[in-house]
Design an enzyme around this catalytic site. Structure first.
Site, short mmCIF file in Angstrom:
data_model
loop_
_atom_site.label_atom_id
_atom_site.label_comp_id
_atom_site.label_asym_id
_atom_site.label_seq_id
_atom_site.Cartn_x
_atom_site.Cartn_y
_atom_site.Cartn_z
N CYS A 7 44.48 42.01 36.20
CA CYS A 7 45.27 43.35 35.44
C CYS A 7 44.21 43.59 34.47
O CYS A 7 43.38 42.76 33.99
CB CYS A 7 46.53 42.86 34.89
SG CYS A 7 47.90 42.30 35.85
N GLY B 52 43.90 46.65 38.64
CA GLY B 52 45.52 46.64 38.93
C GLY B 52 45.87 48.18 39.53
O GLY B 52 45.76 49.24 38.52
N ASN C 96 46.79 39.67 30.87
CA ASN C 96 45.90 39.57 32.37
C ASN C 96 45.86 38.13 32.28
O ASN C 96 45.20 37.45 31.43
CB ASN C 96 44.70 40.10 31.87
CG ASN C 96 43.56 39.89 33.12
OD1 ASN C 96 42.40 40.15 32.88
ND2 ASN C 96 44.16 39.69 34.35
N GLY C 97 46.35 37.62 33.49
CA GLY C 97 46.13 36.26 33.88
C GLY C 97 47.36 35.63 34.35
O GLY C 97 48.15 36.37 34.97
N TYR D 61 33.80 40.13 42.30
CA TYR D 61 34.52 41.12 42.99
C TYR D 61 35.25 41.98 41.91
O TYR D 61 35.31 43.16 41.75
CB TYR D 61 35.36 40.70 44.10
CG TYR D 61 36.42 41.61 44.32
CD1 TYR D 61 36.03 42.80 45.10
CD2 TYR D 61 37.85 41.48 43.98
CE1 TYR D 61 37.27 43.62 45.70
CE2 TYR D 61 38.99 42.44 44.25
CZ TYR D 61 38.49 43.42 45.09
OH TYR D 61 39.54 44.26 45.51
N THR E 261 32.09 46.96 46.69
CA THR E 261 31.69 46.23 45.67
C THR E 261 30.46 45.33 46.09
O THR E 261 29.47 45.08 45.41
CB THR E 261 32.79 45.05 45.33
OG1 THR E 261 33.77 45.88 44.93
CG2 THR E 261 32.25 43.99 44.32
N ASP F 41 29.16 41.60 52.70
CA ASP F 41 30.27 41.79 51.58
C ASP F 41 29.96 40.88 50.52
O ASP F 41 29.47 39.88 50.63
CB ASP F 41 31.56 41.66 52.42
CG ASP F 41 32.53 42.45 51.91
OD1 ASP F 41 32.45 42.86 50.66
OD2 ASP F 41 33.79 42.51 52.54
N ASP F 42 30.73 41.33 49.50
CA ASP F 42 30.93 40.25 48.38
C ASP F 42 31.51 39.01 48.48
O ASP F 42 31.13 37.91 47.99
CB ASP F 42 31.47 41.09 46.95
CG ASP F 42 32.85 41.52 47.39
OD1 ASP F 42 32.76 42.74 47.85
OD2 ASP F 42 33.74 40.95 47.18
O1 LIG Z 1 38.50 39.07 53.34
P1 LIG Z 1 39.29 40.08 52.72
O2 LIG Z 1 40.77 39.43 52.32
O3 LIG Z 1 39.50 41.48 53.33
O4 LIG Z 1 38.72 40.36 51.15
C1 LIG Z 1 37.64 40.58 50.80
C2 LIG Z 1 37.41 42.04 51.00
O5 LIG Z 1 38.08 42.66 49.62
C3 LIG Z 1 37.46 43.35 48.79
O6 LIG Z 1 37.37 44.78 49.20
P2 LIG Z 1 38.17 45.83 48.65
O7 LIG Z 1 38.48 46.79 49.67
O8 LIG Z 1 39.64 45.38 47.89
O9 LIG Z 1 37.57 46.46 47.24
P3 LIG Z 1 35.91 47.35 47.10
O10 LIG Z 1 36.13 48.64 47.68
O11 LIG Z 1 35.83 47.17 45.56
O12 LIG Z 1 35.08 46.62 47.70
C4 LIG Z 1 36.08 42.72 48.77
O13 LIG Z 1 35.19 43.58 48.24
C5 LIG Z 1 35.80 42.27 50.15
O14 LIG Z 1 35.45 43.64 51.01
N1 LIG Z 2 46.88 40.01 37.57
C1 LIG Z 2 47.24 39.53 36.54
O1 LIG Z 2 46.57 39.45 35.45
C2 LIG Z 2 48.72 39.50 36.33
C3 LIG Z 2 49.48 39.33 35.07
C4 LIG Z 2 51.03 38.59 35.34
N2 LIG Z 2 50.78 37.39 35.94
C5 LIG Z 2 51.79 39.51 36.24
O2 LIG Z 2 52.00 39.21 37.33
O3 LIG Z 2 52.09 40.67 35.98
MG LIG Z 3 35.06 45.24 49.48
#
Ligand SMILES: O=P(O)(O)OC[C@H]1O[C@H](OP(=O)(O)OP(=O)(O)O)[C@H](O)[C@@H]1O
Ligand SMILES: NC(=O)CC[C@H](N)C(=O)O
Ligand SMILES: [Mg+2]
Length: 505
Positions: free
Chosen positions: A2, A28, A101-102, A258, A304, A366-367
């Site tokens: 978050c 988020g 957040n957390g 990420y 990313t 990919d990241d």
């Molecule tokens: O293996 P998965 O479960 O698919 O998760 C990994 C992928 O999800 C994220 O991308 P995302 O589309 O969320 O965001 P980005 O546009 O910032 O890369 C991350 O960058 C990978 O591409």
């Molecule tokens: N990703 C988060 O930091 C989530 C905060 C909190 N645990 C919620 O679920 O709302």
């Molecule tokens: Mg991605």
């Protein structure tokens, strides 16, 4: 993950909070909220949706006052109901609001304690409501009518003794000020900044990422230290104190991989530079493992991975091409709730430029690979576009363990890497070969930015949880409660209105 923000200003803060939340939107996408304080009144607006959809002009004009806090939510506890959007509010003592957040890892026992011993009522399944009530109880226990910063610091010391897990939190006490505090491991990021107004007044901001500080025209002061609390009173005075007994910085490495924006600094590490180093080290591994490779072109999977993919490509001396175009109106797929939506969104979000693939040996970068939702579809898209061979490289090691600190991967069986070796993962995503970053190289990529970080939370890669309280039983219960199937049942039942702070905002 978050995003949290808080501002104590000299003029109305509603617009700055809104702008700050849009800069933290990548943390988020499910819900957003702002609460402001005007004299002795609080004004709250929160709901499910993106920042731009939750706040209309009619809401903004009613968020009056010169201090406030805000939140963008990606649920990792409870459910996705708008009743769990943040900030949360309790009226006693003083009127306190909180954005978190957390993820707390001892939420169930705290909830019981709050009821049996502290006589406080928790109305949702959110761990953030629990955190707020622990803080409120500890403030109440000091029994003060006129609060001093020292009382707040003592209360946060008690919060640290009672709460486990990850919490980077921003709280506001009516008529008193804004408070920011970070758990003793500093798992989630939190920074603060300052600016001086034209007539010499001081304004302060606290936020999850430094990018919000920059964009709003504040100057970074520093990260909130693990275990530390920062109090900014309504008259613009800053107070700080270490409130934990044994703080040890162990930030989450997945922020570097990420979550965070590349233009943020976290604990002294430039996220951008650490991603460049990830690319460099991954290139070295590819050169070691595939010295005779026949890669024609390197293609990142936007967004990313771009930073690390470009540097990887430079180090291998290859051609870099943008073979996938991202629809800028679709959000991040990984942080969407539910596998059906995530799966559908990959295809809506990314489209291949065929001529970059036809007849070529392509290396996709990919990241990270988490559930494999993205990589499986992308490899197939590359093949459908006529690629001869499709190789794959991940800037992070295989994700094999659940995350319990604020990233929504609670179910080990949903992770593509949980019961497969690297070769089997390569097969499952349909790649001709797959190379993963080594964990030591990943940690080194981040640590080079700040050699004083002796430990990262890398639990999703290695299964070693920095809070030391994660048992196999805890993980089993978490998986049962929060796997995709369990959640889809719960969320369909949940259309309740928010029981919360009532005002006309
Ligand atoms: O293996 P998965 O479960 O698919 O998760 C990994 C992928 O999800 C994220 O991308 P995302 O589309 O969320 O965001 P980005 O546009 O910032 O890369 C991350 O960058 C990978 O591409
Ligand atoms: N990703 C988060 O930091 C989530 C905060 C909190 N645990 C919620 O679920 O709302
Ligand atoms: Mg991605």
């Amino acid at each position: 993950m978050c995003g949290v923000i808080g501002i104590v200003g000299q003029a109305p803060v509603n617009q700055a909070l809104f702008d700050g939340l849009t800069v933290l939107q990548h943390r988020g996408q499910d819900a957003a909220g702002i609460v402001t304080c005007d004299g002795d009144r609080l004004f709250l607006r929160k709901d499910n949706g993106l920042v731009r959809d939750v706040f209309h002009t009619r809401h903004m004009v009613r968020l009056t006052g010169t201090m406030g806090i805000g939140h963008v939510r990606y649920p990792t506890a409870g459910n996705a109901s708008s009743a769990e959007a943040q900030p949360f509010y309790v009226n006693s003592p003083y009127g306190i609001t909180l954005a978190h957040n957390g993820n707390l890892t001892n939420m169930e026992s705290l909830k019981e304690e709050l009821f049996l011993e502290d006589q406080r009522h928790i109305n949702t399944d959110s761990d953030s409501e629990v955190l707020l009530n622990v803080f409120a109880h500890e403030l109440q226990a000091r029994g003060k009518l006129a609060l001093e910063p020292e009382d707040v610091f003592d209360a946060i010391g008690a919060v640290h003794r009672r709460c486990s897990g990850a919490y980077a939190a921003v709280s506001m006490i009516t008529g008193f000020g804004v408070i920011a505090f970070r758990d003793p491991n500093g798992i989630r990021p939190l920074v603060f900044g300052r600016r001086t107004t034209e007539d010499g007044g001081e304004e302060y901001i606290v936020a999850s990422e430094s990018v919000a500080v920059d964009v709003l025209g504040f100057e970074m002061v520093r990260d909130v230290a693990p275990g530390e609390a920062v109090v900014i009173t309504t008259d613009g005075q800053l107070h700080t104190r270490q409130c934990a007994e044994n703080p040890q910085l162990s930030p989450c490495i997945f922020e570097q991989v990420y979550f965070a924006r590349p233009d943020s600094m976290i604990d002294g590490v430039s996220v951008y530079k650490s991603r460049l180093r990830m690319g460099e080290k991954l290139a070295a591994k590819i050169a070691r493992e595939h010295p005779d490779h026949d890669i024609d072109v390197v293609i990142p999977i936007p967004d990313t991975s771009r930073t690390s993919a470009l540097e990887l490509c430079n180090h291998l001396g290859l051609t870099y091409r943008e073979g996938f175009i991202k629809n800028r109106y679709i959000g991040r797929t990984f942080i969407m709730p539910g596998q059906t939506q995530r799966k559908k969104s990959v295809r809506q979000k990314l489209n291949a430029i065929e001529l970059e693939f036809r007849g070529k040996n392509v290396l996709l970068v990919d990241d990270s690979i988490v559930r494999g939702t993205t990589s499986q579809q992308i490899v197939q898209m590359a093949r459908d576009s006529g690629a001869r061979n499709v190789y794959f490289a991940s800037a992070a090691p295989p994700v094999r363990y659940p995350n319990v600190y604020g990233i929504d991967m609670p179910a080990v069986t949903e992770l593509i890497g949980h019961d497969r070796d690297e070769e089997a993962i390569g097969e499952a995503i349909g790649a001709d070969w797959l190379v993963y970053q080594d964990l030591a190289d990943l940690e080194e990529s981040a640590r080079e930015g700040n050699p004083d970080i002796h430990r990262f939370d890398a639990s999703c890669f290695c299964g070693d949880y920095v809070t030391g309280d994660i048992t196999p039983e805890y993980l089993t219960e978490l998986e049962a409660a929060r796997n995709d199937e369990a959640r889809s049942g719960k969320e369909s039942l949940n259309h309740n209105a928010i029981v919360d702070l009532h005002n006309d905002a």
